[in-house]
Write a protein that holds these residues in place. Structure first.
Motif, mmCIF file in Angstrom:
data_model
loop_
_atom_site.group_PDB
_atom_site.id
_atom_site.type_symbol
_atom_site.label_atom_id
_atom_site.label_comp_id
_atom_site.label_asym_id
_atom_site.label_seq_id
_atom_site.Cartn_x
_atom_site.Cartn_y
_atom_site.Cartn_z
ATOM 1 N N HIS A 39 18.870 29.222 18.196
ATOM 2 C CA HIS A 39 18.621 30.431 19.080
ATOM 3 C C HIS A 39 19.152 31.675 18.412
ATOM 4 O O HIS A 39 19.003 33.008 18.893
ATOM 5 C CB HIS A 39 18.844 30.147 20.563
ATOM 6 N N HIS A 40 20.162 31.712 17.440
ATOM 7 C CA HIS A 40 20.692 32.914 16.959
ATOM 8 C C HIS A 40 19.541 33.252 15.866
ATOM 9 O O HIS A 40 19.066 32.350 15.010
ATOM 10 C CB HIS A 40 22.056 32.596 16.216
ATOM 11 N N ARG A 41 19.622 34.579 15.425
ATOM 12 C CA ARG A 41 18.714 35.098 14.293
ATOM 13 C C ARG A 41 19.655 34.732 12.978
ATOM 14 O O ARG A 41 20.831 34.335 12.740
ATOM 15 C CB ARG A 41 18.652 36.524 14.314
ATOM 16 N N PRO A 42 18.908 34.518 12.005
ATOM 17 C CA PRO A 42 19.538 34.046 10.498
ATOM 18 C C PRO A 42 21.024 34.674 10.067
ATOM 19 O O PRO A 42 21.027 35.937 10.445
ATOM 20 C CB PRO A 42 18.515 34.358 9.478
ATOM 21 N N TYR A 43 21.978 33.750 10.108
ATOM 22 C CA TYR A 43 23.149 34.088 9.401
ATOM 23 C C TYR A 43 23.705 33.357 8.268
ATOM 24 O O TYR A 43 23.245 32.466 8.096
ATOM 25 C CB TYR A 43 24.131 34.080 10.687
ATOM 26 N N GLU A 44 24.819 34.012 7.759
ATOM 27 C CA GLU A 44 25.371 33.033 6.601
ATOM 28 C C GLU A 44 26.487 32.438 6.997
ATOM 29 O O GLU A 44 27.008 32.309 8.199
ATOM 30 C CB GLU A 44 25.940 34.142 5.573
ATOM 31 N N LEU A 45 26.762 31.050 6.357
ATOM 32 C CA LEU A 45 27.619 30.056 6.936
ATOM 33 C C LEU A 45 29.087 30.298 6.290
ATOM 34 O O LEU A 45 29.770 29.929 7.200
ATOM 35 C CB LEU A 45 27.245 28.681 6.380
ATOM 36 N N PRO A 46 29.478 31.065 4.983
ATOM 37 C CA PRO A 46 30.727 31.130 4.897
ATOM 38 C C PRO A 46 31.840 31.475 5.976
ATOM 39 O O PRO A 46 33.052 30.720 6.044
ATOM 40 C CB PRO A 46 30.826 31.941 3.624
ATOM 41 N N ALA A 47 31.543 32.513 6.662
ATOM 42 C CA ALA A 47 32.517 32.949 7.610
ATOM 43 C C ALA A 47 32.773 31.959 8.861
ATOM 44 O O ALA A 47 33.822 32.221 9.370
ATOM 45 C CB ALA A 47 32.074 34.249 8.544
ATOM 46 N N LEU A 48 32.099 31.075 8.959
ATOM 47 C CA LEU A 48 32.307 30.044 10.125
ATOM 48 C C LEU A 48 33.594 29.277 9.908
ATOM 49 O O LEU A 48 34.402 28.982 10.903
ATOM 50 C CB LEU A 48 31.112 28.973 10.047
ATOM 51 N N SER A 49 33.915 29.022 8.530
ATOM 52 C CA SER A 49 35.037 28.232 8.335
ATOM 53 C C SER A 49 36.079 29.158 7.901
ATOM 54 O O SER A 49 37.403 28.736 7.504
ATOM 55 C CB SER A 49 34.866 26.951 7.284
ATOM 56 N N LYS A 50 35.900 30.259 7.620
ATOM 57 C CA LYS A 50 36.931 31.214 7.150
ATOM 58 C C LYS A 50 37.372 32.428 8.378
ATOM 59 O O LYS A 50 38.031 32.005 9.210
ATOM 60 C CB LYS A 50 36.274 32.068 5.776
ATOM 61 N N ASP A 51 36.679 33.641 8.181
ATOM 62 C CA ASP A 51 37.113 34.721 9.192
ATOM 63 C C ASP A 51 36.636 34.490 10.629
ATOM 64 O O ASP A 51 37.825 34.778 11.300
ATOM 65 C CB ASP A 51 36.535 36.144 8.665
ATOM 66 N N LEU A 52 35.798 33.792 10.833
ATOM 67 C CA LEU A 52 35.409 33.421 12.279
ATOM 68 C C LEU A 52 36.280 32.562 12.762
ATOM 69 O O LEU A 52 36.904 32.712 14.072
ATOM 70 C CB LEU A 52 33.939 33.326 12.548
#
Length: 395
Positions: A39-52
């Protein structure tokens, strides 16, 4: 070849959203319909395991701003799945029961996390996964990470940054050994051990209980948080049911990312490409591949016949170590190191048959352009040249 009137994109991740944007950049004026299960608009994955996960960002890098899709008349159906692909009549059936026709179609369905039988714990693939895991990483908690690949190592680093006690379990002898080999894997083991991570390497998981993780050496860990980081599986159900040719664990595509079905293309994690530069079929599950293949396949969808030639690329940040990796090394390739491994400032090279197949720069940022050129060319070089010569001149 006539311009297609409607292009359907199955998958609203980085590859699919990049393709949609690139179609408009190329002047395509027909209909673009994008299906995305989240339900989220398209996003990139790298930040999920890094900055986020580290708490340095509150949201991922979005592929486009919210108004981009409406401004460019791109119809994005979030929370809607494609249940069936019918190449014979150029239609798909979606989870709302609608049958949608297409002139050309892109499969960009990505991957899902692998799970272990009976496992209970966190996975990390989506924005919602990252949000849930970050809330669980609280100071003093014991975190067990199952899997010492890239996601497992980055999760371990984030957990230590939050003050958690961390144990990493993997049946292999070193972290990242399948990608980097034992010597470079040992570098990352030393990095994490120096930051207080406990490793249980050469040890598999036998099973799970409501309160613990049973290892095959007879011990049981009692974590507050369990993270499953045992890889990802490409989402191939649609392609397989539609009769598309599969290869290398993905959808077989030619150099221009065409599948075996007319007018159907694939990009990103699922695409097993007959790669002209590498001379074999490869499937890559990294950010740059999804972004670059998504952008490239827009031309193929519009009838161009241009091969995708870029070498695999990925990066990682763990504690004070930053690295970039280009190319694709093999298990038996010769490892050559330039710089100081002990201080973690070096460049690693992998040679096969006298040619450079891959390179990884660790905390060294002056050679990116040269390394890209050398790897792209699969340059004929000697170990001595890689250790001593000016890399720019070699390129």
């Amino acid at each position: 070849m006539a311009e297609p009137q409607r292009i359907v994109i199955v998958g609203a991740g980085l590859a699919g959203a990049s393709a949609a944007g690139a179609l408009r950049d190329r002047g395509y004026g027909g209909q673009i319909l994008v299906f995305g299960t989240e339900h989220h608009r398209p996003y990139e994955l790298p930040a999920l395991s890094k900055d986020l996960l580290l708490g340095k960002a509150n949201e991922p890098a979005w592929v486009h701003e919210p108004a981009f899709y409406s401004d460019n008349e791109i119809d994005v159906r979030l929370g809607v799945s494609v249940l069936e692909l019918r190449p014979g009549d150029h239609t798909v059936v979606d989870s709302e029961g609608a049958v949608r026709s297409y002139d050309r179609l892109l499969l960009a369905t990505g991957s899902r996390p692998r799970v272990l039988p009976g496992a209970q714990g966190h996975v990390l693939r989506t924005l919602d996964d990252a949000t849930a895991l970050k809330s669980a990483l609280r100071e003093g908690r014991h975190v067990v990470v199952i899997g010492a690949g890239w996601i497992g190592c980055e999760v371990a680093a984030a957990a230590r940054a939050h003050g958690c006690r961390v144990t990493v379990v993997d049946p292999l002898a070193e972290p990242l050994v399948r990608v980097l080999g034992p010597e470079m894997g040992a570098v990352f083991r030393g990095l994490h051990a120096g930051h207080g991570v406990e490793f249980r390497l050469g040890t598999g998981v036998e099973g799970f209980s409501p309160s613990g993780v049973r290892l095959d050496d007879g011990t049981e860990l009692m974590p507050d948080v369990t993270v499953l980081a045992v890889g990802a599986s490409p989402r191939l159900e649609l392609a397989e049911a539609a009769g598309l040719e599969l290869a290398e664990g993905g959808v077989a595509v030619d150099a221009a990312l065409r599948t075996s079905a007319p007018d159907v293309f694939a990009a990103g994690d699922i695409a097993a490409q007959d790669h002209p530069r590498l001379g074999r079929r490869v499937r890559v599950e990294h950010w740059a591949n999804a972004k670059d293949q998504g952008t490239h396949v827009a031309g193929s969808l519009l009838g161009l016949d241009e091969p995708y030639l870029k070498s695999p690329y990925f990066f990682s940040d763990q504690y004070d170590l930053g690295m970039e990796y280009r190319g694709l090394a093999g298990q038996d390739d010769e490892l050559v190191v330039r710089g100081d491994v002990a201080s973690r400032e070096f460049v690693a090279f992998w040679l096969r048959d006298g040619r450079l197949r891959a390179a990884m720069n660790v905390n060294v940022w002056d050679h990116g352009t040269a390394l890209k050129a050398l790897v792209d060319a699969q340059a004929a070089v000697t170990p001595e040249q890689l250790r001593e010569a000016d890399l720019g001149s070699l390129a």
